[in-house]
Scaffold this motif. Structure first.
Motif, PDB file in Angstrom:
ATOM      1  N   ARG A  97       0.831  -1.219   0.000  1.00 33.15           N
ATOM      2  CA  ARG A  97       0.000   0.000   0.000  1.00 33.15           C
ATOM      3  C   ARG A  97       0.859   1.260   0.000  1.00 33.15           C
ATOM      4  NH1 ARG A  97      -4.948   1.259   4.155  1.00 33.15           N
ATOM      5  NH2 ARG A  97      -5.704   3.076   3.025  1.00 33.15           N
ATOM      6  N   THR A  98       1.869   1.301   0.859  1.00 35.46           N
ATOM      7  CA  THR A  98       2.756   2.467   0.915  1.00 35.46           C
ATOM      8  C   THR A  98       3.468   2.649  -0.415  1.00 35.46           C
ATOM      9  OG1 THR A  98       3.077   2.259   3.300  1.00 35.46           O
ATOM     10  CG2 THR A  98       4.763   3.478   2.080  1.00 35.46           C
ATOM     11  N   PHE A  99       4.028   1.547  -0.947  1.00 34.59           N
ATOM     12  CA  PHE A  99       4.727   1.625  -2.223  1.00 34.59           C
ATOM     13  C   PHE A  99       3.794   2.094  -3.334  1.00 34.59           C
ATOM     14  CE2 PHE A  99       5.620  -0.579  -6.271  1.00 34.59           C
ATOM     15  CZ  PHE A  99       6.712   0.188  -6.653  1.00 34.59           C
ATOM     16  N   ALA A 100       2.607   1.494  -3.416  1.00 40.70           N
ATOM     17  CA  ALA A 100       1.670   1.840  -4.489  1.00 40.70           C
ATOM     18  C   ALA A 100       1.284   3.314  -4.431  1.00 40.70           C
ATOM     19  CB  ALA A 100       0.431   0.956  -4.412  1.00 40.70           C
ATOM     20  N   THR A 101       1.042   3.812  -3.226  1.00 40.32           N
ATOM     21  CA  THR A 101       0.668   5.219  -3.075  1.00 40.32           C
ATOM     22  C   THR A 101       1.797   6.143  -3.511  1.00 40.32           C
ATOM     23  OG1 THR A 101      -0.832   4.686  -1.260  1.00 40.32           O
ATOM     24  CG2 THR A 101      -0.095   6.973  -1.410  1.00 40.32           C
ATOM     25  N   VAL A 102       3.003   5.875  -3.014  1.00 38.32           N
ATOM     26  CA  VAL A 102       4.147   6.727  -3.358  1.00 38.32           C
ATOM     27  C   VAL A 102       4.471   6.606  -4.846  1.00 38.32           C
ATOM     28  CG1 VAL A 102       6.608   7.132  -2.954  1.00 38.32           C
ATOM     29  CG2 VAL A 102       5.102   6.693  -1.027  1.00 38.32           C
ATOM     30  N   ALA A 103       4.473   5.397  -5.376  1.00 39.00           N
ATOM     31  CA  ALA A 103       4.796   5.200  -6.795  1.00 39.00           C
ATOM     32  C   ALA A 103       3.785   5.911  -7.686  1.00 39.00           C
ATOM     33  CB  ALA A 103       4.848   3.705  -7.120  1.00 39.00           C
ATOM     34  N   ARG A 104       2.509   5.833  -7.335  1.00 30.62           N
ATOM     35  CA  ARG A 104       1.467   6.505  -8.121  1.00 30.62           C
ATOM     36  C   ARG A 104       1.674   8.021  -8.081  1.00 30.62           C
ATOM     37  NH1 ARG A 104      -2.475   4.064  -6.093  1.00 30.62           N
ATOM     38  NH2 ARG A 104      -2.818   5.437  -4.334  1.00 30.62           N
ATOM     39  N   ASN A 105       1.917   8.557  -6.896  1.00 29.72           N
ATOM     40  CA  ASN A 105       2.129  10.001  -6.762  1.00 29.72           C
ATOM     41  C   ASN A 105       3.417  10.453  -7.449  1.00 29.72           C
ATOM     42  OD1 ASN A 105      -0.258  10.351  -5.335  1.00 29.72           O
ATOM     43  ND2 ASN A 105       0.748  10.092  -3.351  1.00 29.72           N
ATOM     44  N   MET A 106       4.463   9.678  -7.319  1.00 31.05           N
ATOM     45  CA  MET A 106       5.739  10.021  -7.963  1.00 31.05           C
ATOM     46  C   MET A 106       5.607   9.958  -9.478  1.00 31.05           C
ATOM     47  SD  MET A 106       8.223  10.862  -5.999  1.00 31.05           S
ATOM     48  CE  MET A 106       8.756  10.796  -4.328  1.00 31.05           C
ATOM     49  N   HIS A 107       4.868   8.963  -9.981  1.00 28.82           N
ATOM     50  CA  HIS A 107       4.715   8.825 -11.427  1.00 28.82           C
ATOM     51  C   HIS A 107       4.031  10.054 -12.032  1.00 28.82           C
ATOM     52  CE1 HIS A 107       4.520   6.834 -15.266  1.00 28.82           C
ATOM     53  NE2 HIS A 107       3.243   7.169 -15.351  1.00 28.82           N
ATOM     54  N   ARG A 108       3.134  10.652 -11.284  1.00 26.06           N
ATOM     55  CA  ARG A 108       2.448  11.854 -11.779  1.00 26.06           C
ATOM     56  C   ARG A 108       3.417  13.001 -12.009  1.00 26.06           C
ATOM     57  NH1 ARG A 108      -2.078  11.276  -7.366  1.00 26.06           N
ATOM     58  NH2 ARG A 108      -3.355   9.710  -8.389  1.00 26.06           N
ATOM     59  N   ILE A 109       4.373  13.155 -11.085  1.00 28.58           N
ATOM     60  CA  ILE A 109       5.302  14.285 -11.194  1.00 28.58           C
ATOM     61  C   ILE A 109       6.658  13.903 -11.759  1.00 28.58           C
ATOM     62  CG2 ILE A 109       4.188  15.678  -9.401  1.00 28.58           C
ATOM     63  CD1 ILE A 109       6.310  14.682  -7.428  1.00 28.58           C
ATOM     64  N   LEU A 110       6.997  12.611 -11.700  1.00 27.33           N
ATOM     65  CA  LEU A 110       8.292  12.123 -12.174  1.00 27.33           C
ATOM     66  C   LEU A 110       8.077  10.889 -13.055  1.00 27.33           C
ATOM     67  CD1 LEU A 110      10.038  12.237  -8.671  1.00 27.33           C
ATOM     68  CD2 LEU A 110      10.112  14.016 -10.411  1.00 27.33           C
ATOM     69  N   PRO A 111       7.459  11.061 -14.231  1.00 30.71           N
ATOM     70  CA  PRO A 111       7.059   9.902 -15.039  1.00 30.71           C
ATOM     71  C   PRO A 111       8.206   9.066 -15.591  1.00 30.71           C
ATOM     72  CG  PRO A 111       6.723  11.934 -16.258  1.00 30.71           C
ATOM     73  CD  PRO A 111       7.106  12.328 -14.866  1.00 30.71           C
ATOM     74  N   ASP A 112       9.407   9.591 -15.669  1.00 28.81           N
ATOM     75  CA  ASP A 112      10.518   8.841 -16.256  1.00 28.81           C
ATOM     76  C   ASP A 112      11.215   7.917 -15.263  1.00 28.81           C
ATOM     77  OD1 ASP A 112      10.302   9.877 -18.864  1.00 28.81           O
ATOM     78  OD2 ASP A 112      11.299  11.726 -18.219  1.00 28.81           O
ATOM     79  N   LEU A 113      10.854   8.012 -13.980  1.00 33.87           N
ATOM     80  CA  LEU A 113      11.518   7.206 -12.960  1.00 33.87           C
ATOM     81  C   LEU A 113      10.879   5.823 -12.883  1.00 33.87           C
ATOM     82  CD1 LEU A 113      13.735   7.295 -10.809  1.00 33.87           C
ATOM     83  CD2 LEU A 113      12.025   8.105  -9.191  1.00 33.87           C
ATOM     84  N   LEU A 114      11.659   4.768 -13.095  1.00 34.37           N
ATOM     85  CA  LEU A 114      11.192   3.385 -12.999  1.00 34.37           C
ATOM     86  C   LEU A 114      11.263   2.975 -11.534  1.00 34.37           C
ATOM     87  CD1 LEU A 114      10.265   0.832 -14.448  1.00 34.37           C
ATOM     88  CD2 LEU A 114      12.664   0.325 -14.937  1.00 34.37           C
ATOM     89  N   MET A 115      10.126   2.541 -10.977  1.00 38.63           N
ATOM     90  CA  MET A 115      10.071   2.194  -9.556  1.00 38.63           C
ATOM     91  C   MET A 115       9.635   0.746  -9.369  1.00 38.63           C
ATOM     92  SD  MET A 115       8.388   5.677  -8.032  1.00 38.63           S
ATOM     93  CE  MET A 115       9.157   5.645  -6.424  1.00 38.63           C
ATOM     94  N   SER A 116      10.246   0.084  -8.373  1.00 37.33           N
ATOM     95  CA  SER A 116       9.864  -1.281  -8.025  1.00 37.33           C
ATOM     96  C   SER A 116       9.899  -1.417  -6.507  1.00 37.33           C
ATOM     97  CB  SER A 116      10.789  -2.295  -8.698  1.00 37.33           C
ATOM     98  OG  SER A 116      12.096  -2.195  -8.178  1.00 37.33           O
ATOM     99  N   ARG A 117       9.454  -2.574  -6.029  1.00 35.55           N
ATOM    100  CA  ARG A 117       9.342  -2.814  -4.588  1.00 35.55           C
ATOM    101  C   ARG A 117      10.104  -4.072  -4.207  1.00 35.55           C
ATOM    102  NH1 ARG A 117       5.661  -5.949  -1.595  1.00 35.55           N
ATOM    103  NH2 ARG A 117       5.625  -5.294   0.580  1.00 35.55           N
TER     104      ARG A 117
END
Length: 184
Positions: A97-117
């Motif tokens: 849940r924490t990862f999904a929330t942060v990744a979703r919010n980060m993707h909005r402002i930082l779309p080029d960053l590839l994120m994993s958990r």
């Protein structure tokens, strides 16, 4: 006294075993880089041909959260210039849940960053994440570990940027021209 000596010897043995499990430059690392928000298993081998920078982070790490936009900006510039660089931000041992929330919010402002958990810490452990984060690992285009930074901060940023630039500037081994004799 003898029990203390035995305990001390056991501690030294355990510490040595743990230290031996940390990767070093030149090593070929495990392939796993965690799971993306959409459930894709990310691997280092899927990024072969690019310089890969992996940063392990968590929301409770203030420096990590400050670093993510910087990493995203580096990735954005690399993408715009068609440079062979991929930055992967791996969330270290936080809930889905924490990862999904942060990744979703980060993707909005930082779309080029590839994120994993990395939910259980198994991905980061060989890199020393058990000793603390942030942890950053840099890989040559062939997937070989070149640089490993554990517990760094802003004072190390110039050196880290120089390492990334040097790796991106290196010509891949296959692209290096060999002199030929052409007698016409």
């Amino acid at each position: 006294m003898r029990q203390m000596a035995v305990l001390f010897a056991c501690l030294l043995t355990c510490t040595g075993a743990l230290a031996a499990s940390t990767l070093h430059p030149g090593d070929t690392p495990p392939d796993a880089l965690g799971v993306t928000r959409d459930g894709t298993y990310l691997t280092l081998s899927s990024l072969r041909g690019k310089v890969v920078v992996v940063s392990f982070w968590a929301t409770w790490c203030g420096y990590c959260m400050k670093e993510l936009p910087t990493l995203a900006n580096i990735q954005q510039v690399a993408t715009q210039r068609h440079l062979p660089l991929q930055i992967v931000a791996v969330n270290h041992m936080e809930s889905v849940r924490t990862f999904a929330t942060v990744a979703r919010n980060m993707h909005r402002i930082l779309p080029d960053l590839l994120m994993s958990r990395d939910g259980d810490g198994a991905v980061g452990r060989p890199y020393g994440s058990d000793d603390g984060i942030p942890v950053m690992a840099m890989f040559q285009r062939d997937g070989t570990l070149v640089h490993l930074h554990v517990g760094y901060d802003e004072s190390d940023l110039d050196g880290i940027l120089a390492e990334i630039n040097a790796l991106v500037a290196q010509q891949p081994a296959a692209a290096v021209a060999t002199p030929t004799n052409s007698a016409n």
